[in-house]
Enzyme design. Structure first.
Site, PDB file in Angstrom:
ATOM      1  CB  SER A  13      -0.954   0.007   1.199  1.00 25.79           C
ATOM      2  OG  SER A  13      -0.276  -0.298   2.402  1.00 25.79           O
ATOM      3  NE  ARG A  15       5.569   0.156  -6.134  1.00 25.21           N
ATOM      4  CZ  ARG A  15       5.248  -0.618  -7.179  1.00 25.21           C
ATOM      5  NH1 ARG A  15       4.425  -0.165  -8.097  1.00 25.21           N
ATOM      6  NH2 ARG A  15       5.752  -1.825  -7.284  1.00 25.21           N
ATOM      7  CB  SER A 136      -5.322 -10.271 -12.177  1.00 26.61           C
ATOM      8  OG  SER A 136      -5.177  -9.823 -13.518  1.00 26.61           O
ATOM      9  CE1 TYR A 149      -0.037 -10.407 -11.549  1.00 28.37           C
ATOM     10  CE2 TYR A 149      -1.642 -10.650 -13.321  1.00 28.37           C
ATOM     11  CZ  TYR A 149      -1.200 -10.001 -12.183  1.00 28.37           C
ATOM     12  OH  TYR A 149      -1.928  -8.955 -11.668  1.00 28.37           O
ATOM     13  CB  ILE A 182      -5.623  -0.575 -13.051  1.00 32.31           C
ATOM     14  CG1 ILE A 182      -6.717  -1.607 -12.760  1.00 32.31           C
ATOM     15  CG2 ILE A 182      -5.791   0.667 -12.176  1.00 32.31           C
ATOM     16  CD1 ILE A 182      -8.125  -1.163 -13.090  1.00 32.31           C
TER      17      ILE A 182
END
Length: 239
Positions: A13, A15, A136, A149, A182
């Protein structure tokens, strides 16, 4: 759950999306605990209300991060809300080495479990709690060059559903958010041709912003009848 007066830990948290989530909860009246590999700087802490805390540690290091959480419980009575946001990428073709595959799984999936386990135990004793895991859209649909990922983020979805079942009778709700593309430092450096290709696949024709993920986290915290679900915030990419 009412957010005002509650204590929330947001991993990763300092960035990006994690910081946007932390600021949203701070504005909603929660006591925020920031987290980063090296913790939060004094300058960053000044952007939050007095009483904001910070912990440091690599979430892939189970012993280290759980020791940090144990120390945290000496300062706070309980963590009411846990947002598992911290994660990494290491994109390579599926011919990647086992070490490259494991590096991402160890942080994204194992790290989420490492942080969750001691807090989940505490929530069971208190008979209340909210956990939100950042997955995701790649964990739902896969992607070329992101086998590690995608596997880690898909694993988070399975972990979310299992924890939701275990926690339901103890007053604990567990949900996941699956962001799409995003806007971030990572997307800013993409070649223009790649940006155009990505946008052509997003029905809303734009990237999301971190604040849209943060508002989803607030919603999932406040709605007491949602658990075991994945909310996709991707501009329609997955459809």
């Amino acid at each position: 759950m009412e957010i005002k007066g509650k204590t929330v830990l947001v991993t990763g948290s300092v960035r990006g999306i994690g910081l946007a989530i932390a600021k949203a909860f701070d504005a909603a009246g929660a006591r925020v605990i920031l987290h980063g590999r090296s913790g939060a700087t004094p300058e960053l802490l000044q952007e939050f209300k007095p009483g904001t805390l910070s912990i440091a540690g690599d979430i892939a290091d189970a012993v280290g991060i759980q020791a940090s959480i144990a120390e945290l419980f000496e300062e706070v009575d309980q963590i009411d809300i846990l947002i598992n946001n911290a994660g990494i990428t290491n994109d390579k073709p599926a011919t990647m080495s086992p070490a490259d595959f494991a590096s991402v799984v160890n942080v994204n999936l194992n790290g989420t479990f490492n942080v969750t386990q001691p807090i989940f135990k505490q929530m069971r004793k208190k008979k209340q709690g909210v956990i939100i895991n950042l997955s995701s859209v790649i964990g739902l649909m896969g992607n070329i060059g992101q086998a590690n990922y995608a596997a880690s983020k898909a694993g988070i979805l399975g972990l979310t559903k299992s924890l939701a079942r275990e926690g339901a009778t103890k007053g604990i709700r567990v949900n996941a958010i699956a962001p799409g593309m995003i806007q971030s430092d990572m997307t800013d450096v993409l070649p223009e041709a790649q940006k155009e290709m990505i946008l052509n696949n997003i029905p809303l024709k734009r990237y999301g912003v971190a604040e849209e993920i943060a508002s989803t986290a607030l919603f999932l915290t406040q709605n007491d009848y949602i658990t075991g679900q994945t909310i996709t915030v991707d501009g329609g990419l997955y459809i």
